[in-house]
Design a protein around this motif. Structure first.
Motif, PDB file in Angstrom:
ATOM      1  N   UNK A   1       0.928  -1.313  -0.047  1.00 15.44           N
ATOM      2  CA  UNK A   1      -0.153  -0.078   0.066  1.00 15.44           C
ATOM      3  C   UNK A   1       0.836   1.271  -0.021  1.00 15.44           C
ATOM      4  N   UNK A   2       2.081   1.241   0.818  1.00 10.99           N
ATOM      5  CA  UNK A   2       2.799   2.301   0.662  1.00 10.99           C
ATOM      6  C   UNK A   2       3.508   2.562  -0.916  1.00 10.99           C
ATOM      7  N   UNK A   3       3.668   1.381  -1.555  1.00 13.16           N
ATOM      8  CA  UNK A   3       4.309   1.732  -2.996  1.00 13.16           C
ATOM      9  C   UNK A   3       2.954   2.173  -3.721  1.00 13.16           C
ATOM     10  N   UNK A   4       1.933   2.006  -3.355  1.00 10.12           N
ATOM     11  CA  UNK A   4       0.859   2.704  -4.272  1.00 10.12           C
ATOM     12  C   UNK A   4       0.344   4.082  -3.653  1.00 10.12           C
ATOM     13  N   UNK A   5       0.864   4.663  -2.706  1.00  8.57           N
ATOM     14  CA  UNK A   5       1.012   5.903  -2.312  1.00  8.57           C
ATOM     15  C   UNK A   5      -0.156   6.141  -1.375  1.00  8.57           C
ATOM     16  N   UNK A   6      -0.752   5.027  -0.716  1.00  8.42           N
ATOM     17  CA  UNK A   6      -1.629   5.014   0.335  1.00  8.42           C
ATOM     18  C   UNK A   6      -0.789   5.530   1.743  1.00  8.42           C
ATOM     19  N   UNK A   7      -1.268   6.754   2.181  1.00  9.43           N
ATOM     20  CA  UNK A   7      -0.165   7.344   3.540  1.00  9.43           C
ATOM     21  C   UNK A   7      -1.072   7.291   4.617  1.00  9.43           C
ATOM     22  N   UNK A   8      -2.230   6.407   4.752  1.00  2.00           N
ATOM     23  CA  UNK A   8      -2.874   6.313   5.874  1.00  2.00           C
ATOM     24  C   UNK A   8      -2.108   5.608   7.199  1.00  2.00           C
TER      25      UNK A   8
ATOM     26  N   UNK B   1      -6.887  14.440  -4.538  1.00  5.89           N
ATOM     27  CA  UNK B   1      -5.726  15.241  -4.250  1.00  5.89           C
ATOM     28  C   UNK B   1      -4.646  14.286  -3.442  1.00  5.89           C
ATOM     29  N   UNK B   2      -5.518  13.750  -2.415  1.00  7.50           N
ATOM     30  CA  UNK B   2      -4.896  13.019  -1.395  1.00  7.50           C
ATOM     31  C   UNK B   2      -4.521  11.640  -2.001  1.00  7.50           C
ATOM     32  N   UNK B   3      -5.193  11.228  -3.096  1.00 10.17           N
ATOM     33  CA  UNK B   3      -5.100  10.122  -3.802  1.00 10.17           C
ATOM     34  C   UNK B   3      -4.729  10.037  -5.243  1.00 10.17           C
ATOM     35  N   UNK B   4      -3.881  10.807  -5.427  1.00  6.03           N
ATOM     36  CA  UNK B   4      -3.581  11.327  -6.656  1.00  6.03           C
ATOM     37  C   UNK B   4      -2.910  10.186  -7.640  1.00  6.03           C
ATOM     38  N   UNK B   5      -3.238  10.049  -8.829  1.00  9.59           N
ATOM     39  CA  UNK B   5      -2.373   8.961  -9.395  1.00  9.59           C
ATOM     40  C   UNK B   5      -3.429   7.517  -9.487  1.00  9.59           C
ATOM     41  N   UNK B   6      -4.476   7.430  -8.320  1.00  9.84           N
ATOM     42  CA  UNK B   6      -5.133   6.178  -8.097  1.00  9.84           C
ATOM     43  C   UNK B   6      -6.265   6.355  -8.920  1.00  9.84           C
ATOM     44  N   UNK B   7      -6.842   5.106  -9.314  1.00  8.38           N
ATOM     45  CA  UNK B   7      -8.376   5.240  -9.776  1.00  8.38           C
ATOM     46  C   UNK B   7      -9.129   4.836  -8.590  1.00  8.38           C
ATOM     47  N   UNK B   8     -10.188   5.894  -8.402  1.00  8.39           N
ATOM     48  CA  UNK B   8     -11.079   6.154  -7.372  1.00  8.39           C
ATOM     49  C   UNK B   8     -12.446   5.512  -7.702  1.00  8.39           C
ATOM     50  N   UNK B   9     -13.150   4.694  -7.337  1.00  6.14           N
ATOM     51  CA  UNK B   9     -14.497   4.047  -7.624  1.00  6.14           C
ATOM     52  C   UNK B   9     -15.361   5.047  -7.233  1.00  6.14           C
ATOM     53  N   UNK B  10     -16.616   5.194  -7.873  1.00  7.17           N
ATOM     54  CA  UNK B  10     -17.820   5.947  -7.684  1.00  7.17           C
ATOM     55  C   UNK B  10     -18.238   5.688  -6.312  1.00  7.17           C
ATOM     56  N   UNK B  11     -18.427   4.565  -5.873  1.00  7.71           N
ATOM     57  CA  UNK B  11     -18.890   4.036  -4.489  1.00  7.71           C
ATOM     58  C   UNK B  11     -18.046   4.438  -3.385  1.00  7.71           C
ATOM     59  N   UNK B  12     -16.793   4.234  -3.760  1.00  6.53           N
ATOM     60  CA  UNK B  12     -15.688   4.606  -2.887  1.00  6.53           C
ATOM     61  C   UNK B  12     -15.585   6.143  -2.511  1.00  6.53           C
TER      62      UNK B  12
ATOM     63  N   UNK C   1      -9.652   9.406 -11.969  1.00  3.55           N
ATOM     64  CA  UNK C   1      -8.211   9.562 -11.575  1.00  3.55           C
ATOM     65  C   UNK C   1      -7.812  10.846 -11.572  1.00  3.55           C
ATOM     66  N   UNK C   2      -7.252  11.526 -10.727  1.00  2.83           N
ATOM     67  CA  UNK C   2      -6.824  12.748 -10.909  1.00  2.83           C
ATOM     68  C   UNK C   2      -5.196  12.693 -11.074  1.00  2.83           C
ATOM     69  N   UNK C   3      -4.470  13.192 -12.017  1.00  3.58           N
ATOM     70  CA  UNK C   3      -3.138  12.924 -12.044  1.00  3.58           C
ATOM     71  C   UNK C   3      -2.733  14.373 -12.753  1.00  3.58           C
ATOM     72  N   UNK C   4      -1.384  14.204 -12.599  1.00  2.00           N
ATOM     73  CA  UNK C   4      -0.459  15.371 -13.194  1.00  2.00           C
ATOM     74  C   UNK C   4      -0.160  15.269 -14.466  1.00  2.00           C
ATOM     75  N   UNK C   5      -0.278  15.839 -15.342  1.00  2.00           N
ATOM     76  CA  UNK C   5      -0.054  15.668 -16.727  1.00  2.00           C
ATOM     77  C   UNK C   5       1.438  16.035 -17.042  1.00  2.00           C
ATOM     78  N   UNK C   6       2.250  15.251 -17.645  1.00  4.57           N
ATOM     79  CA  UNK C   6       3.609  15.507 -18.229  1.00  4.57           C
ATOM     80  C   UNK C   6       3.642  16.674 -18.741  1.00  4.57           C
ATOM     81  N   UNK C   7       4.287  17.913 -18.050  1.00 11.56           N
ATOM     82  CA  UNK C   7       4.363  19.111 -18.285  1.00 11.56           C
ATOM     83  C   UNK C   7       5.225  19.494 -19.651  1.00 11.56           C
ATOM     84  N   UNK C   8       4.765  20.659 -20.212  1.00 10.36           N
ATOM     85  CA  UNK C   8       5.480  21.097 -21.274  1.00 10.36           C
ATOM     86  C   UNK C   8       6.218  22.459 -20.861  1.00 10.36           C
ATOM     87  N   UNK C   9       6.604  22.639 -19.433  1.00 10.98           N
ATOM     88  CA  UNK C   9       7.610  23.405 -19.242  1.00 10.98           C
ATOM     89  C   UNK C   9       8.745  22.738 -18.356  1.00 10.98           C
TER      90      UNK C   9
END
Ligand code: CA
Length: 228
Positions: free
Chosen positions: A66-73, A163-174, A220-228
Motif C-alpha cells: 500500500x505504501x508503494x501505491x501511495x496510500x499514506x494512512x 488530491x490525497x489519492x492522486x494517480x489512483x483510480x477511485x471508484x464512484x462508490x468509494x 483518476x486525478x493525475x499530473x499531466x507531463x508538463x510542457x515546461x
C-alpha cells in the motif's frame, strides 16, 4: 474517524471491534490478508491496525504494497512476539507505530487517538497541491494560474480526496462512501454531478492536472507531463 482492523484471531478481533465502536469509531474488520489489502488500498481509512501474521498475505507485505501505491494512512503494526527484528521490519515497511501482543486496550486506544490526531491535523491544516493546482483545505479555496476559485464544502472535500489519492483510480462508490459517508442518503450519481461541478469551476488543463474518467471504474486525478 474510520478504522480498518486486519486481525485473524477472531476473539481478539471481535473484542477490538467492540471496544473501538464504543469509542464512536467506524470499524471495518478483515481476517484475511488479501481482503485487508484490498480494503487498505481504497484509501478510505484514517487509521489501519494491521496484524503481522495474516492468512494469504502477511502484514509486512500488505504494508509495503500500500505504501508503494501511495496510500499514506497511518498504520499501527501488531506483532506477536517482542522480537526487535519484527518491529524494525514493520517500521521499515512503513508502519507509523507498533504494539506487541498481548497489549492493553487502553494502550491501543491511546495509539489510535495519537495517529488519528495526526491524520486530523493533516486534514485540517494542509495545503494540498498537484502541479499548478493548490487547494487550501481549510477554506475550500483553489489557487490556479488563472486565479482563485471558491469551492463549496462538498466540492472541496471531493477535490481533497482526489488530491490525497492522486494517480489512483477511485471508484464512484468509494468516493461516495468517503465524501458523503457510508450512511449518507443520496445516490452514487451525486459523484458524477460533483465531478462535473469541479470540472466547470476549475481549468484543470491550465493547472497541468487531469481529472480523468476511467471507463467502468471511476475517476483518476493525475499530473499531466508538463510542457515546461
Ligand atoms: Ca495473526
Amino acid at each position: 474517524m474510520k478504522i480498518l482492523l486486519a486481525e485473524d484471531e477472531l476473539r481478539l478481533a471481535d473484542a477490538l471491534v467492540h471496544i473501538l465502536r464504543r469509542q464512536g469509531y467506524q470499524v471495518d474488520a478483515s481476517a484475511d490478508g488479501l481482503e485487508a489489502q484490498e480494503y487498505a488500498e481504497r484509501g478510505l481509512y484514517d487509521v489501519i491496525i494491521l496484524d503481522r501474521m495474516l492468512p494469504h498475505r502477511e502484514g509486512v507485505e500488505i504494508l509495503k504494497h500500500i505504501r508503494q501505491r501511495g496510500v499514506r494512512t497511518p498504520v499501527i503494526f501488531l506483532t506477536a512476539k517482542d522480537a526487535l527484528t519484527d518491529r524494525i521490519e514493520g517500521l521499515d515497511a512503513g508502519a507509523d507505530d507498533y504494539l506487541v501482543k498481548p497489549f492493553s486496550k487502553d494502550e491501543l486506544l491511546a495509539r489510535v487517538r495519537a495517529l488519528g490526531r495526526r491524520s486530523a491535523h493533516l486534514l485540517a491544516g494542509d495545503r494540498l497541491a498537484a502541479a499548478r493546482l493548490e487547494l487550501d483545505v481549510k477554506n475550500g479555496e483553489v489557487s490556479c494560474p488563472a486565479g482563485k476559485v471558491k469551492l463549496t464544502v462538498r466540492e472541496a472535500r471531493l477535490l481533497e480526496f482526489f488530491l490525497r489519492n492522486r494517480g489512483m483510480v477511485l471508484g464512484k462508490e468509494q468516493i461516495f462512501d468517503r465524501v458523503w459517508g457510508v450512511d449518507a442518503e443520496g445516490e452514487i450519481s451525486c459523484v458524477e454531478l460533483y465531478v462535473c461541478y469541479l470540472r466547470k469551476k476549475i481549468d484543470f488543463a491550465a493547472c497541468g492536472v487531469e481529472l480523468a474518467t476511467v471507463r467502468g471504474m471511476g475517476y483518476r486525478l493525475q499530473e499531466v507531463a508538463g510542457d515546461d
